[in-house]
Design an enzyme around this catalytic site. Structure first.
Site, short mmCIF file in Angstrom:
data_model
loop_
_atom_site.label_atom_id
_atom_site.label_comp_id
_atom_site.label_asym_id
_atom_site.label_seq_id
_atom_site.Cartn_x
_atom_site.Cartn_y
_atom_site.Cartn_z
N ARG A 157 -10.01 -5.37 -46.19
CA ARG A 157 -10.96 -4.43 -45.59
C ARG A 157 -11.88 -5.20 -44.64
O ARG A 157 -12.08 -6.41 -44.77
CB ARG A 157 -11.81 -3.76 -46.68
CG ARG A 157 -11.00 -2.99 -47.73
CD ARG A 157 -11.93 -2.43 -48.80
NE ARG A 157 -11.21 -1.67 -49.80
CZ ARG A 157 -10.75 -2.17 -50.95
NH1 ARG A 157 -10.95 -3.46 -51.23
NH2 ARG A 157 -10.12 -1.40 -51.82
N LYS A 181 -14.35 -4.08 -53.36
CA LYS A 181 -15.26 -3.03 -53.78
C LYS A 181 -15.69 -3.28 -55.22
O LYS A 181 -14.92 -3.75 -56.04
CB LYS A 181 -14.58 -1.66 -53.67
CG LYS A 181 -14.40 -1.18 -52.24
CD LYS A 181 -13.86 0.24 -52.22
CE LYS A 181 -13.78 0.78 -50.79
NZ LYS A 181 -13.28 2.17 -50.76
N HIS A 257 -9.37 -0.71 -40.00
CA HIS A 257 -8.70 -0.06 -41.12
C HIS A 257 -7.27 0.34 -40.76
O HIS A 257 -6.40 0.40 -41.62
CB HIS A 257 -9.49 1.16 -41.58
CG HIS A 257 -9.45 1.37 -43.06
ND1 HIS A 257 -10.03 0.49 -43.95
CD2 HIS A 257 -8.87 2.33 -43.82
CE1 HIS A 257 -9.83 0.91 -45.18
NE2 HIS A 257 -9.13 2.02 -45.14
N ARG A 260 -5.11 -2.47 -41.59
CA ARG A 260 -4.88 -2.49 -43.05
C ARG A 260 -3.76 -1.50 -43.40
O ARG A 260 -2.86 -1.82 -44.18
CB ARG A 260 -6.19 -2.12 -43.75
CG ARG A 260 -6.11 -1.98 -45.27
CD ARG A 260 -7.53 -1.78 -45.79
NE ARG A 260 -7.59 -1.25 -47.14
CZ ARG A 260 -7.56 -2.00 -48.24
NH1 ARG A 260 -7.43 -3.31 -48.15
NH2 ARG A 260 -7.66 -1.44 -49.43
N HIS A 283 -6.56 -1.89 -54.53
CA HIS A 283 -6.76 -0.51 -54.97
C HIS A 283 -6.90 -0.45 -56.49
O HIS A 283 -6.07 -1.03 -57.21
CB HIS A 283 -5.58 0.38 -54.55
CG HIS A 283 -5.54 0.67 -53.09
ND1 HIS A 283 -4.40 1.04 -52.43
CD2 HIS A 283 -6.52 0.64 -52.14
CE1 HIS A 283 -4.66 1.24 -51.15
NE2 HIS A 283 -5.94 1.00 -50.95
N TYR A 292 0.82 5.75 -48.97
CA TYR A 292 1.63 5.05 -47.98
C TYR A 292 3.11 5.38 -48.11
O TYR A 292 3.87 5.24 -47.15
CB TYR A 292 1.42 3.54 -48.08
CG TYR A 292 0.02 3.13 -47.71
CD1 TYR A 292 -0.39 3.08 -46.38
CD2 TYR A 292 -0.91 2.80 -48.69
CE1 TYR A 292 -1.68 2.73 -46.04
CE2 TYR A 292 -2.20 2.44 -48.36
CZ TYR A 292 -2.58 2.40 -47.03
OH TYR A 292 -3.86 2.05 -46.70
#
Length: 313
Positions: A157, A181, A257, A260, A283, A292
């Site tokens: 990210r 995150k 992004h 990514r 994730h 995806y």
């Protein structure tokens, strides 16, 4: 006073998000913005204590966000309304758990249906055009080439990229340690082109950007620096990507992004395991990564339609 009670509980909630939940600053900022809007709406309705908020008031706020009524918003998108409702629910659950309110009035309020968009990905030709288009040996050129190679080569990210520190790089082993995150740390592999681009930047570019004295603590360890020698910001990285996208003749809306997304899509198209891509991207849920697979399935359909003699019969 009850007016102070709402403000005090919001402050306590933000501390709880930091200490107990470990949410990243960007996430906390989004919660703060959504809850400030919500608190204003609640106060305008004559309620200044979370314990006195009922389901009808929460639902009215959600509808105001959708419609853009009053001071709430100018008609937020379904995704933005859903995000705001997540913050509101989290706040009210906090109030119940901590004993500040008897019930959660937001639990049964319906969120708008958010269309699940398919992530946009570049073609391989576009990626190569973007990466090959950064020419020159000036410090900024070396830095920009390394940024683009790392964004596409690792799928990190933008916040993880600009937060990368020197002690998080192991170019000999081909790994980088990033902070994702929720302050969750993970190792990501760095491929050959990205490793070489990073080595070139660190050897011949970064020292030219670094000042004799550091303006802010923490910048001295930053991998990517701006022209003033400070840590590169998210906005600065975004502008670098956009500038080189325009030079390469790629869509003007290219963002970090999208690189990514391109990394994940191209890996899955070449047979990478979904769980491996999940780990690479950081994730928390496999369902986030599964979006995806929709991209690659659509590509499969397109190739089939173009190649099979009876596909359109």
């Amino acid at each position: 006073m009850t007016a102070d009670r709402l403000e005090r509980l919001l402050e306590e909630f933000e501390t709880w998000l930091t200490v107990e939940r470990g949410l990243a600053e960007n996430t906390r900022r989004a919660y703060r913005r959504d809850l400030h809007r919500y608190a204003s709406f609640v106060r305008d309705a004559g309620v200044a204590d979370p314990a006195h908020v009922d389901e009808a008031l929460v639902a009215a706020h959600v509808e105001a966000l959708r419609a853009g009524a009053g001071e709430s918003a100018a008609g937020l998108s379904p995704a933005s309304v859903a995000r705001a409702l997540v913050a509101i629910r989290s706040f009210h659950r906090f109030c119940v758990v901590e004993g500040h309110a008897p019930t959660d009035p937001s639990g049964e309020v319906g969120a708008p249906r958010v269309p699940q968009g398919i992530p946009k990905a570049l073609s391989l030709e576009q990626v190569e055009s973007l990466l090959d288009g950064v020419a020159g040996d000036a410090p900024a050129d070396l830095r920009d080439r390394a940024i683009l190679e790392v964004l596409y080569g690792t799928g990190v990210r933008i916040g993880e990229l600009v937060g990368l520190d020197l002690d998080g790089l192991d170019l000999e082993a081909g790994f980088a340690r990033v902070m994702g995150k929720g302050s969750k740390e993970r190792l990501v592999p760095v491929g050959g082109p990205a490793t070489r681009a990073l080595a070139g930047y660190l050897d011949r570019g970064r020292g030219e950007l670094a000042p004799a004295r550091w303006a802010r603590r923490g910048d001295a360890e930053a991998v990517f620096l701006n022209q003033r020698g400070g840590r590169l910001t998210r906005q600065g990285c975004w502008m670098i990507v956009r500038r080189h996208a325009r030079r390469a003749g790629i869509d003007d809306h290219l963002t970090p992004h999208v690189l990514r997304h391109s990394c994940a899509t191209h890996m899955l198209e070449r047979g990478a395991d979904l769980r491996v891509v999940q780990e690479l991207l950081g994730h928390a849920r496999i369902s986030t990564t599964q979006v995806y697979t929709r991209v690659t399935t659509e590509r499969l359909r397109h190739v089939y339609d173009e190649a099979h003699p009876r596909a359109r019969a």
